[in-house]
Write a protein that holds these residues in place. Structure first.
Motif, PDB file in Angstrom:
ATOM      1  N   GLY A   9      63.963 105.751 -35.028  1.00 46.32           N
ATOM      2  CA  GLY A   9      62.774 104.966 -35.354  1.00 46.32           C
ATOM      3  C   GLY A   9      62.947 104.164 -36.628  1.00 46.32           C
ATOM      4  O   GLY A   9      62.528 103.001 -36.708  1.00 46.32           O
ATOM      5  N   VAL A  33      65.401 101.215 -35.878  1.00 46.60           N
ATOM      6  CA  VAL A  33      64.743 100.167 -35.095  1.00 46.60           C
ATOM      7  C   VAL A  33      63.708  99.438 -35.942  1.00 46.60           C
ATOM      8  O   VAL A  33      63.553  98.215 -35.838  1.00 46.60           O
ATOM      9  N   SER A  34      63.009 100.143 -36.813  1.00 42.56           N
ATOM     10  CA  SER A  34      62.035  99.492 -37.695  1.00 42.56           C
ATOM     11  C   SER A  34      62.708  98.528 -38.662  1.00 42.56           C
ATOM     12  O   SER A  34      62.195  97.428 -38.913  1.00 42.56           O
ATOM     13  N   GLN A  48      63.619  95.531 -36.653  1.00 39.71           N
ATOM     14  CA  GLN A  48      62.440  94.706 -36.388  1.00 39.71           C
ATOM     15  C   GLN A  48      62.025  93.921 -37.619  1.00 39.71           C
ATOM     16  O   GLN A  48      61.594  92.773 -37.512  1.00 39.71           O
ATOM     17  N   THR A  57      60.891 100.519 -29.667  1.00 40.35           N
ATOM     18  CA  THR A  57      61.433 101.800 -30.127  1.00 40.35           C
ATOM     19  C   THR A  57      61.478 102.847 -29.027  1.00 40.35           C
ATOM     20  O   THR A  57      62.154 103.861 -29.175  1.00 40.35           O
ATOM     21  N   LYS A 106      64.636 105.731 -28.550  1.00 38.55           N
ATOM     22  CA  LYS A 106      64.230 107.097 -28.900  1.00 38.55           C
ATOM     23  C   LYS A 106      64.398 108.042 -27.718  1.00 38.55           C
ATOM     24  O   LYS A 106      64.882 109.168 -27.881  1.00 38.55           O
TER      25      LYS A 106
END
Length: 89
Positions: free
Chosen positions: A32, A35-36, A39, A50, A54
């Motif tokens: 997470g 991916v954050s 982004q 996500t 995950k």
């Protein structure tokens, strides 16, 4: 069975739960976070982005560590049932 016995059983149960859930939760947290960051860098604000990484990470973690997790949980239950005669007196 005294309050100390109940407290020890509950403490061991919670420790076993935390020990078995920690790898899956840490993998999910790391994926997470990655991916954050992706982004944020690319300015893509898709909420469902996500989900797939995950799920794949969690499945891979369960495949790799599932045997260890099941051994920990079953070991706790075997210990609990083997001491059952001590608890009913």
């Amino acid at each position: 069975m005294t309050i100390d016995d109940v407290t020890a059983i509950a403490s061991n149960a919670l420790f076993t739960i935390i020990k078995c859930a920690a790898p899956v939760l840490l993998v999910s947290l790391c994926i997470g976070l990655i991916v954050s960051i992706f982004q944020t860098v690319t300015s893509i604000q898709e909420q469902t982005l996500t989900f797939v990484p995950k799920v794949l990470g969690i499945f891979l973690t369960l495949i790799l560590l599932g045997h260890w997790m099941l051994n920990n949980m079953s070991g706790f239950m075997v210990e609990l049932w083997s001491d059952f005669s001590l608890y009913i007196r």
